[in-house]
Design a protein around this motif. Structure first.
Motif, PDB file in Angstrom:
ATOM      1  N   ALA A  83      37.429  34.534  33.898  1.00 33.55           N
ATOM      2  CA  ALA A  83      38.842  34.836  33.730  1.00 33.55           C
ATOM      3  C   ALA A  83      39.314  34.252  32.408  1.00 33.55           C
ATOM      4  O   ALA A  83      38.689  33.333  31.863  1.00 33.55           O
ATOM      5  CB  ALA A  83      39.660  34.231  34.883  1.00 33.55           C
ATOM      6  N   GLU A 105      38.657  42.570  30.303  1.00 33.50           N
ATOM      7  CA  GLU A 105      38.230  42.261  31.668  1.00 33.50           C
ATOM      8  C   GLU A 105      36.973  43.082  31.931  1.00 33.50           C
ATOM      9  O   GLU A 105      37.034  44.296  32.112  1.00 33.50           O
ATOM     10  CB  GLU A 105      39.344  42.637  32.647  1.00 33.50           C
ATOM     11  CG  GLU A 105      39.070  42.284  34.086  1.00 33.50           C
ATOM     12  CD  GLU A 105      40.246  42.655  34.963  1.00 33.50           C
ATOM     13  OE1 GLU A 105      41.181  41.840  35.095  1.00 33.50           O
ATOM     14  OE2 GLU A 105      40.251  43.793  35.498  1.00 33.50           O
ATOM     15  N   TYR A 111      36.812  37.824  37.581  1.00 33.34           N
ATOM     16  CA  TYR A 111      37.297  37.020  38.697  1.00 33.34           C
ATOM     17  C   TYR A 111      37.951  37.841  39.801  1.00 33.34           C
ATOM     18  O   TYR A 111      38.096  37.376  40.929  1.00 33.34           O
ATOM     19  CB  TYR A 111      38.250  35.937  38.202  1.00 33.34           C
ATOM     20  CG  TYR A 111      39.612  36.420  37.775  1.00 33.34           C
ATOM     21  CD1 TYR A 111      40.751  36.136  38.533  1.00 33.34           C
ATOM     22  CD2 TYR A 111      39.792  37.138  36.595  1.00 33.34           C
ATOM     23  CE1 TYR A 111      42.011  36.561  38.128  1.00 33.34           C
ATOM     24  CE2 TYR A 111      41.026  37.557  36.178  1.00 33.34           C
ATOM     25  CZ  TYR A 111      42.144  37.272  36.946  1.00 33.34           C
ATOM     26  OH  TYR A 111      43.378  37.701  36.536  1.00 33.34           O
ATOM     27  N   LYS A 112      38.321  39.090  39.512  1.00 31.35           N
ATOM     28  CA  LYS A 112      38.890  39.971  40.530  1.00 31.35           C
ATOM     29  C   LYS A 112      37.818  40.762  41.262  1.00 31.35           C
ATOM     30  O   LYS A 112      37.975  41.118  42.423  1.00 31.35           O
ATOM     31  CB  LYS A 112      39.872  40.953  39.884  1.00 31.35           C
ATOM     32  CG  LYS A 112      41.042  40.315  39.160  1.00 31.35           C
ATOM     33  CD  LYS A 112      41.836  41.390  38.433  1.00 31.35           C
ATOM     34  CE  LYS A 112      42.925  40.804  37.563  1.00 31.35           C
ATOM     35  NZ  LYS A 112      43.587  41.859  36.746  1.00 31.35           N
ATOM     36  N   ASP A 113      36.746  41.061  40.571  1.00 36.79           N
ATOM     37  CA  ASP A 113      35.678  41.910  41.106  1.00 36.79           C
ATOM     38  C   ASP A 113      34.356  41.457  40.512  1.00 36.79           C
ATOM     39  O   ASP A 113      34.071  41.706  39.340  1.00 36.79           O
ATOM     40  CB  ASP A 113      35.947  43.377  40.756  1.00 36.79           C
ATOM     41  CG  ASP A 113      34.821  44.317  41.177  1.00 36.79           C
ATOM     42  OD1 ASP A 113      33.911  43.874  41.900  1.00 36.79           O
ATOM     43  OD2 ASP A 113      34.856  45.501  40.767  1.00 36.79           O
TER      44      ASP A 113
END
Length: 344
Positions: A83, A105, A111-113
């Motif tokens: 992240a 990203e 960090y989300k996926d």
């Protein structure tokens, strides 16, 4: 590395002195179709305020008004599952020096996926960096403040792999598989990530068999991966995964290349990764810093709090590492490297 004040004319010193106490702006701009957002940090004339992002609180001017700094962009490639917030101490120093910093990203490895790390992600990341430059160049607020002929690129861990690719390195998934077949036990976490670990028990032979079963079937592509972006003019690779590179392609980097190593890294053990790259490219690359007591996560700043289990063992600082003493100097040297190679 000469100190920054030996490298800049008087007007540059005045500019940096003026920026040193300015605000850091923070915003997200749209990526290309199919990409996630690009997080951007930049010099700002707006007031800072506490900005909460997950477990981190940043002092930043969220959506603040941009002001012109030194006119240069640096793109940061985060590590697996990474992240922006774990790089903000370094980024703040870059912004204080006048840089705009953009972070894409990385798809399915953030960090989300975190569903698809490793070679599948590594093949996509360099183009994602290029598209982050494109996204910044489309932004109505930031683009007029920047020149895009000389862009810096910084990455650690999997982002360090991206950095080596953008410095001219060629690699292949099949080379990754060959490395893991030859060095699985000695470089186990580099080959399998956080899925499991060796414990010294009789289950280890099952873990190794399972790891090789998957690696041999998934990573058969021997075609070399490479990506060139003529806008990128200086690259820094920190604790990179590099065992799948053709080292001959890194012997003479296409752009100035700096490396950061950590001798207590237990995730990407130096003798398998950063050490061979340095042996291949010195003196045509630069060792920006070696952290004798540093681990894999010692370049992250701030470090995520409360890490436990295997990820804690791999990312938390080794007991002898003095973060307060080492990180400010490391960040200064990294910013100075980019200033030396990107500024007039």
């Amino acid at each position: 590395m000469p100190r920054l004040f030996f490298l800049l004319p008087a007007w540059g010193l005045a500019l940096l002195a003026g920026l040193a106490h300015g605000a850091m702006g923070l915003s997200e701009i749209p990526g290309a179709d199919g990409d996630g957002p690009v997080t951007v940090f930049y010099p700002s004339s707006s007031e800072t305020q506490p900005v909460r992002r997950g477990r981190f609180t940043l002092e930043a001017a969220h959506q603040g008004a941009p002001v012109r700094g030194n006119g240069r962009l640096i793109v940061v490639s985060h590590g697996s599952g990474g992240a922006p917030w774990v790089h903000t101490d370094l980024i703040r120093g870059m912004v204080d020096a006048g840089f705009v910093v953009a972070m894409p990203e990385h798809k399915a490895d953030n960090y989300k996926d975190g569903s698809n790390p490793g070679p599948d992600s590594w093949a996509m990341r360099p183009a994602e960096v290029s598209r982050a430059i494109d996204a910044t160049a489309r932004d109505a607020r930031l683009a007029p403040l920047l020149s895009f002929d000389k862009v810096g690129m910084y990455g650690i861990s999997a982002g360090g792999h991206t950095a080596l690719s953008l410095a001219g390195g060629r690699w292949s998934p099949a080379a990754f598989a060959r490395h893991c077949e030859a060095e699985l036990e000695g470089d186990f976490q580099a080959c399998v990530g956080l899925i499991t670990r060796l414990t010294g028990s009789w289950f280890d032979h099952i873990r190794k068999w399972g790891a090789l079963f998957v690696i041999r079937r998934r990573f058969t592509d021997a075609a070399p991966h490479e990506h060139h972006d003529p806008r990128i003019a200086a690259v820094v690779a920190g604790v990179p995964f590099s065992a799948d590179f053709d080292l001959a392609t890194l012997a003479t980097p296409g752009v100035p290349l700096g490396l950061i190593t950590a001798q207590q890294d237990r995730w990407l053990i130096p003798r398998h990764h950063s050490d061979p790259v340095l042996a291949a490219c010195l003196p045509r690359c630069e060792l920006i810093a070696d952290l004798p007591a540093g681990g894999h996560g010692s370049l992250l700043s701030p470090l995520p709090p409360g890490l436990t289990g295997l990820i804690g063992e791999l990312l938390n600082d080794p007991p002898a590492f003095d973060r307060a003493a080492a990180l400010p100097e490391l960040n200064r040297k990294t910013t100075a490297f980019f200033s030396a190679h990107l500024l007039p």
